[in-house]
Design an enzyme around this catalytic site. Structure first.
Site, mmCIF file in Angstrom:
data_model
loop_
_atom_site.group_PDB
_atom_site.id
_atom_site.type_symbol
_atom_site.label_atom_id
_atom_site.label_comp_id
_atom_site.label_asym_id
_atom_site.label_seq_id
_atom_site.Cartn_x
_atom_site.Cartn_y
_atom_site.Cartn_z
ATOM 1 C CB SER A 1 -0.510 0.139 1.174
ATOM 2 O OG SER A 1 -0.104 -0.389 2.669
ATOM 3 C CG HIS B 1 -3.281 -0.944 -2.678
ATOM 4 N ND1 HIS B 1 -2.990 0.688 -2.190
ATOM 5 C CD2 HIS B 1 -3.635 -1.397 -1.750
ATOM 6 C CE1 HIS B 1 -3.611 0.565 -0.575
ATOM 7 N NE2 HIS B 1 -3.896 -0.678 -0.763
ATOM 8 C CD GLU C 1 -3.614 3.503 -4.897
ATOM 9 O OE1 GLU C 1 -3.737 4.371 -5.193
ATOM 10 O OE2 GLU C 1 -3.565 3.216 -3.953
ATOM 11 C CG ASN D 1 -2.470 3.735 1.933
ATOM 12 O OD1 ASN D 1 -3.758 4.384 3.140
ATOM 13 N ND2 ASN D 1 -2.614 2.623 1.914
#
Length: 332
Positions: free
Chosen positions: A169, A190, A202, A240
């Site tokens: 991540s 991800h 992702e 993130n």
């Protein structure tokens, strides 16, 4: 990328409900979300890439198990789920059984579907058992050294044409790929937690990732019933890079006495219409995971705005990881 248990509404779920939408649009968005969530137990209409017939998953925690579920159930692929810890494999098997029972109770899965999926999803206890897989997804701890070791081993034992993906991540795909003999076939994939429910994956290209690897990965994600977003290979990627500084700032506000835990969460929940406040969300994600990601952002980007809050560090040092440990900003 945690390996702890209990599927949780984390990461992108915070960003999916926006306070700026008019009420009519919010209603439409909620309806659309319901339709999408209700369809996650069904097989995808997108077929997997021809060259991908079997998928290996490294790590039988909540993320790895979720990935194995959507690969077997939605994409209809043969899946080998590896973990060196027998206890993790037992918990994973129990979770899959429980998930299937819930899906059947909702009318999404039949006895035939259950039998078919269980025949496709096999747990294994050695990495060598993944040597014939066409595509391997690593879902181990968010630690560069651990991931490099896994990818080095995978590149030496899997067939040369196998694609190796990481569910990281925040960690650079280019750094991970450098530990392999095939950086052109290494990519980031991800998934969001909980994997069987959340729609987004992702996809991250490393410096050497080939376009064929990218297209194969996107097609595989779509066959799992997912929607993909392409991110550059930068720390934290998109999700993130946005979410973790928000959580970290909330922790810092608590540290500075700007508000109490309850008032900070109440303000963001009722004032911006998100389903849970940032501190509760951090507890559900895992404070250790939040800290690990913030440290990657701070170290790799070198900007002081990404420095982890001292209070976040202190909580992790105390073993207060949030919901999974029974204590974080809240008591569980």
């Amino acid at each position: 990328t945690q390996s702890t248990w209990g599927f949780l509404p984390v990461e992108m779920s915070v960003l999916l409900r926006c306070c700026c939408l008019p009420s009519a649009l919010r209603s439409s968005a909620r309806s659309l979300s319901f339709v999408r969530l209700a369809s996650t137990g069904k097989e995808s209409k997108v077929t997997p890439p021809e060259q991908v017939r079997s998928v290996g998953v490294v790590g039988a925690g909540q993320m790895g198990t979720g990935i194995a579920i959507v690969a077997a159930r939605n994409a209809g692929l043969q899946v080998r789920l590896f973990d060196a810890n027998p206890s993790s494999l037992q918990k994973s098997t129990a979770f899959v059984d429980g998930w299937l029972a819930k899906e059947q109770a909702k009318g999404r899965v039949t006895d035939v579907d259950k039998a078919a999926m269980k025949s496709k999803l096999v747990t294994v206890s050695t990495l060598q058992d993944l040597k014939e897989c066409d595509f391997v997804i690593e879902a181990a701890s968010e630690n560069l050294d651990i991931k490099r070791k896994i990818f080095s081993e995978l590149s030496s034992l899997t067939k040369p044409e196998a694609i190796l993906a990481s569910n990281t991540s925040s960690i650079s795909i280019t750094k991970i790929a450098a530990s392999t003999n095939r950086p052109d076939k290494v990519i980031g994939m991800h998934f969001m937690n909980p994997v069987p429910v959340m729609q987004l994956v992702e996809v991250i290209k490393g410096l050497a990732t080939a376009d064929h690897t990218l297209q194969t990965t996107i097609r595989l994600a779509e066959s799992m019933g997912k929607t993909t977003a392409l991110s550059a290979d930068v720390p934290g990627f998109i999700a993130n890079r946005l979410l973790m500084p928000y959580i970290n700032e909330a922790v810092q506000a608590l540290f500075e006495g700007v508000g109490t835990v309850e008032d900070i969460d109440k303000t963001m929940k009722l004032g911006t219409n998100v389903p849970m406040g940032p501190l509760q969300l951090a507890d559900f994600i895992g404070l250790d995971t939040c800290l690990a990601i913030m440290r990657v952002l701070h170290a790799d980007l070198g900007d002081s705005k990404y420095r982890p809050s001292p209070l976040l560090v202190k909580y992790v040092d105390a073993g207060w990881f949030g919901k999974k440990s029974g204590k974080g900003f809240y008591q569980y």
